[in-house]
Design an enzyme around this catalytic site. Structure first.
Site, PDB file in Angstrom:
ATOM      1  N   SER A  67       0.682  -1.347  -0.027  1.00 52.63           N
ATOM      2  CA  SER A  67       0.035   0.153   0.044  1.00 52.63           C
ATOM      3  C   SER A  67       1.003   1.148   0.073  1.00 52.63           C
ATOM      4  CB  SER A  67      -1.014  -0.126   1.286  1.00 52.63           C
ATOM      5  OG  SER A  67      -2.204  -0.657   0.877  1.00 52.63           O
ATOM      6  N   LYS A  70       0.166   3.876  -2.773  1.00 54.10           N
ATOM      7  CA  LYS A  70      -0.725   4.890  -2.730  1.00 54.10           C
ATOM      8  C   LYS A  70       0.014   6.213  -2.607  1.00 54.10           C
ATOM      9  CE  LYS A  70      -4.330   1.893  -1.069  1.00 54.10           C
ATOM     10  NZ  LYS A  70      -4.381   1.117   0.199  1.00 54.10           N
ATOM     11  N   SER A 125      -5.922   4.158   4.003  1.00 57.83           N
ATOM     12  CA  SER A 125      -5.475   3.304   3.326  1.00 57.83           C
ATOM     13  C   SER A 125      -6.474   2.503   2.473  1.00 57.83           C
ATOM     14  CB  SER A 125      -4.507   2.171   3.672  1.00 57.83           C
ATOM     15  OG  SER A 125      -3.648   1.553   2.576  1.00 57.83           O
ATOM     16  N   LYS A 238       3.604   6.627   5.119  1.00 58.28           N
ATOM     17  CA  LYS A 238       2.319   5.526   4.583  1.00 58.28           C
ATOM     18  C   LYS A 238       2.876   4.067   4.792  1.00 58.28           C
ATOM     19  CE  LYS A 238      -1.287   4.311   2.660  1.00 58.28           C
ATOM     20  NZ  LYS A 238      -1.256   3.051   3.399  1.00 58.28           N
TER      21      LYS A 238
END
Length: 519
Positions: A67, A70, A125, A238
């Site tokens: 993820s 992103k 997320s 992140k």
């Protein structure tokens, strides 16, 4: 045109002379700091201001990002649409996700602003938000993935390929620590991304599932004081996880003017938090970020021996150093240990008034740059003088009540508005030309210019040689990895190469054998 080119050549030779005359011989700079290790397979510590790699492990190897993908998705969305645009969630956006993957409870048909979707994307997320944003920007997730790959190449990524906007498992979806650091650097230098990603909580508006709205928090535990992993100075970050990718993490932190980016790929929990903390501590303990304009002395030696449209160079200065450019150095080093290299290779992304670029090198690595820029304050002052004179003239005419006689204007000692404006324009055009070098300075340059050019050529040759060596090491590392993956040992490979050399030597004397190709 020939005359202008000649003057530019003179100007460049003058700068080369000044650089060569101020270069001092010094002892080799101290070694780059080291002595740190992490348990993750791939990791990197990068200075966000200069892009200098401070430390790395397997930085060009390819891993699944999960993820943290992103970060690129958010950057592309911010660069391509307004925050107040409305995003409608399609059936594909909501249901084309892996079962049990992260989401923000958004349903098919729900409408959110781009801004709300970005908060859901980066803090929660949310995979359905990633899909919806991709469709909003590009029409489909596939077309958006193409945009992601194009943007990655623009940022200098060479070991990255995206196949979706969320980071869910796909064999054709991968990146490297270095490439991901380039992406994160671009993102954290974007003020909109920084504002959203640094948020510690956000209230999403009501939708068909969450009638009262939904308060969301970042998954990056080092941002939250309520967790044992909290780290002061965190700007944002992140998290990511899939069974194939393991734990992945992007982090940005800032202290005392030093802004750092860390990337963890193929990590494990909870160790990847400790790996990130160790990298940040290493960076803040061992490096310092300096504004080049505060320390650069070489180029301050340009004096009134040279004229710039009749103005001396020192008071006021016609050329200035960019006030914001930084370099990164070990704390044990001094600014003089960073050697300046003058370049005239100005790109579209450089400051508009830049006429030359100064790259700084510490031992074998570039540690930042700055720019020599035309001082616009000079022209602003001249324009203000012209405007003031024009206004005074207009007030004189107004007080007399008579319009100026055009024929008298030709002989009047008071300049007309048109002539004043032309004077200002001629001043700027002349001032933007290269320096006019006095005859004495030109005679000096005649004796040392050749040496300066030769010195520059030698420096360029050494740089190219170093770059070729680095490229060779990278190719060798990639080749050995492919050997390992294919089950061929290094000894077997060398044996094959020796056989091919022997075969070719009988046919082509004095030439090396053909290359063994990997596919």
């Amino acid at each position: 045109m020939t005359q202008i080119i000649k003057k530019f050549s003179i100007f460049f030779l003058c700068l080369l002379f000044l650089v060569s005359s101020n270069t001092e011989t010094s002892l080799a700079a101290e070694d780059w700091p080291s002595g740190i290790s992490v348990q993750a397979q791939g990791a990197i510590l990068m200075d966000a201001d200069t892009g200098t790699v401070l430390w790395g492990q397997n930085i060009h190897n390819q891993y699944f990002p999960a993820s943290i993908t992103k970060v690129m998705t958010a950057l592309l969305v911010i660069e391509n649409c307004s925050l107040d645009e409305t995003v409608t969630f399609s059936h594909n956006a909501v249901y084309n996700v892996e079962s049990g993957s992260s989401n923000a409870g958004i349903n098919e048909g729900d409408k959110l602003s781009v801004k709300d979707c970005l908060y859901a994307l980066l803090l929660k997320s949310a995979n359905e938000s990633a899909n919806a944003l991709a469709e909003h920007v590009a029409g489909s997730t596939e077309a958006f993935a193409d945009m992601m790959n194009t943007r990655a190449k623009e940022l200098g990524c060479t070991n990255t390929h995206f196949s979706n906007p969320s980071g869910l498992n796909n064999p054709e979806h991968y990146t490297s620590p270095y490439d991901m650091a380039l992406i994160a650097r671009a993102a954290f230098n974007n003020p909109v991304f920084g504002e959203i990603d640094s948020t510690t909580y956000y209230k999403l508006p009501p939708n068909s599932i969450n009638k009262e709205g939904l308060t969301i928090y970042p998954g990056h535990k080092m941002m939250r004081k309520s967790t044992p992993y909290y780290y002061p100075g965190i700007v944002g970050g992140k998290t990511g996880y899939t069974t194939l990718a393991g734990n992945t993490l992007v982090t940005c932190a800032e202290r005392n003017g030093l802004k750092l980016i860390t990337i963890i790929l193929k990590g494990s929990t909870p160790q990847y938090w400790s790996d990130t903390k160790n990298l940040l501590n290493f960076g803040f303990d061992n490096f310092v970020s300096l504004k080049a304009a505060d320390h650069e002395k070489t180029y301050s030696s340009i004096t009134s021996d040279l004229s710039f449209s009749g103005l001396t160079i020192t008071k006021p200065e016609a050329l200035i150093l960019d006030p914001d450019s930084r370099i990164i150095l070990p704390k044990t080093a001094s600014f003089s240990d960073a050697k300046p290299e003058l370049s005239y290779d100005i790109s579209s992304g450089d400051p508009e008034n830049a006429i030359a670029k100064i790259n700084y090198r510490y031992n074998d690595r570039v540690v930042g740059c700055t720019f020599l820029e035309v001082n616009d304050a000079l022209f602003q002052n001249k324009a203000q003088e012209t405007k003031t004179a024009t206004n005074l003239q207009a007030e004189t005419y107004s007080a007399s009540g008579d319009a100026p006689d055009p024929s008298a204007a030709q002989t009047s000692t008071t300049p007309s508005r048109k002539s004043l404006e032309k004077e200002a324009e001629d001043y700027r055009e002349k001032a933007l030309r290269p320096f006019e070098i006095p005859l004495a300075a030109w005679l000096i340059l005649g004796s040392v210019g050749a040496a300066a050019v030769i010195g520059g050529a030698v420096a360029f040759f050494l740089y190219r040689k170093h770059k070729e060596e680095q490229d060779f090491l990278i190719r060798r590392e990639q080749r050995m990895k492919r050997l390992q993956d294919s089950g061929v040992s290094a000894d077997e490979f060398n044996s094959i190469m020796e056989q091919r050399r022997s075969s070719y030597s009988s046919k082509r004397k004095g030439r090396r054998g053909g290359r063994f190709k990997f596919r």
